[in-house]
Design an enzyme around this catalytic site. Sequence first.
Site, mmCIF file in Angstrom:
data_model
loop_
_atom_site.group_PDB
_atom_site.id
_atom_site.type_symbol
_atom_site.label_atom_id
_atom_site.label_comp_id
_atom_site.label_asym_id
_atom_site.label_seq_id
_atom_site.Cartn_x
_atom_site.Cartn_y
_atom_site.Cartn_z
ATOM 1 N N ASP A 82 15.572 -24.658 -5.908
ATOM 2 C CA ASP A 82 15.094 -24.924 -4.549
ATOM 3 C C ASP A 82 16.274 -25.338 -3.664
ATOM 4 O O ASP A 82 17.067 -26.203 -4.048
ATOM 5 C CB ASP A 82 14.036 -26.040 -4.618
ATOM 6 C CG ASP A 82 13.136 -26.059 -3.397
ATOM 7 O OD1 ASP A 82 12.943 -24.982 -2.778
ATOM 8 O OD2 ASP A 82 12.615 -27.135 -3.056
ATOM 9 N N GLU A 134 16.000 -18.108 3.646
ATOM 10 C CA GLU A 134 15.298 -18.843 4.707
ATOM 11 C C GLU A 134 15.849 -18.439 6.063
ATOM 12 O O GLU A 134 17.065 -18.425 6.264
ATOM 13 C CB GLU A 134 15.456 -20.362 4.506
ATOM 14 C CG GLU A 134 14.798 -21.193 5.626
ATOM 15 C CD GLU A 134 14.697 -22.683 5.306
ATOM 16 O OE1 GLU A 134 14.525 -23.028 4.122
ATOM 17 O OE2 GLU A 134 14.801 -23.494 6.243
ATOM 18 N N HIS A 178 10.209 -31.199 5.671
ATOM 19 C CA HIS A 178 10.339 -31.809 4.341
ATOM 20 C C HIS A 178 10.144 -33.323 4.398
ATOM 21 O O HIS A 178 10.518 -33.957 5.378
ATOM 22 C CB HIS A 178 11.727 -31.531 3.766
ATOM 23 C CG HIS A 178 11.996 -30.078 3.512
ATOM 24 N ND1 HIS A 178 12.836 -29.336 4.295
ATOM 25 C CD2 HIS A 178 11.529 -29.239 2.560
ATOM 26 C CE1 HIS A 178 12.884 -28.091 3.825
ATOM 27 N NE2 HIS A 178 12.096 -28.007 2.783
ATOM 28 N N ASN A 230 5.215 -24.909 -0.934
ATOM 29 C CA ASN A 230 6.083 -25.853 -1.645
ATOM 30 C C ASN A 230 5.569 -27.280 -1.513
ATOM 31 O O ASN A 230 5.322 -27.761 -0.393
ATOM 32 C CB ASN A 230 7.494 -25.804 -1.058
ATOM 33 C CG ASN A 230 8.287 -24.625 -1.570
ATOM 34 O OD1 ASN A 230 7.726 -23.565 -1.880
ATOM 35 N ND2 ASN A 230 9.598 -24.789 -1.664
HETATM 36 ZN ZN LIG Z 1 12.054 -26.762 1.142
#
Ligand SMILES: [Zn+2]
Length: 305
Positions: A82, A134, A178, A230
Amino acid sequence: MYTTVKHILDDAVKHHYAVAACTAVNLELARGEIAAADELQAPLIILLGQGQMSRHGNADVMVPMIKRLAEKTNVPVALILDHGKEWQYITCAFRYGFSSIMIDASAYSMEENILRTQKVVELCHPQGVAVEGEIGHVGQAADMDGCKENLYTRPEDAVRFVEATQVDCLAIACGTAHGKYPAGFVPKLNFDIIRKVREATNVPLALHGGSGSGDENIRMAVEAGINKVNICTDIFNYCRDFTQDALEKNPDYDYLQLLIDIEAKAKEITSRYIRLTGSCGKAANFTPVNTFSENRVLISAGIGE
Ligand SMILES: [Zn+2]
């Protein structure tokens, strides 16, 4: 079945559902999460971050353990690095047998992001290792990055990025972030971005920062075209809160029993997200042939420093 995120997520795109992607930094989390997937017969993606590995769960011990746990169940389980950022961590994850690697160069310009991602795809694809990139930038909840629309993915950029890099999965930014959101805050997601990228490409789409985003938001994101959700913070905090509560109630809690009970909590929270993403029973879509394990031999034989 140990496999790649490409294998898992291509089916999710085809049948319009999402897969829970859950962080595991130790035995208890990995085994609890895989037990949830096994019980619900759902595909599962295990996340292990570059930063987490450098601080705690190193690749050389984590990968063989997670592979072994994955091989003991019939449900497909992928292990992805990740937010791989530095080349040394990416090649390390590659060598130790991660089935999938995320390259996060989203802090760079579009051109630099494409170049860095292409380099990882060139390393991984010949060996059957899947790659997630990403575009746009999913930042930190603590900085309220989810509200910064200048960080959101522009659908036209996503199309160009996917064509240029040939990634197997694309993380997009559309309002989540996040970490832990401030108390009482529920992010507002831009579902149009998800729909537009989904219409313009066939690539599986990942929603990062799923923790604390709200069940309805996640359901609607999956409906709009998200295929990978996620989850890290919610799993960590769920297990931490259980531990805190357990020790407050019983300071003499047996340590081994505590670990066993934490694993059960990891299973519980993972089950919740598997149900939310709509992946229950989807393991039936996968044949029990693990073509990926053949590639592992090539990797261990052919790739050095
Ligand atoms: Zn992430």
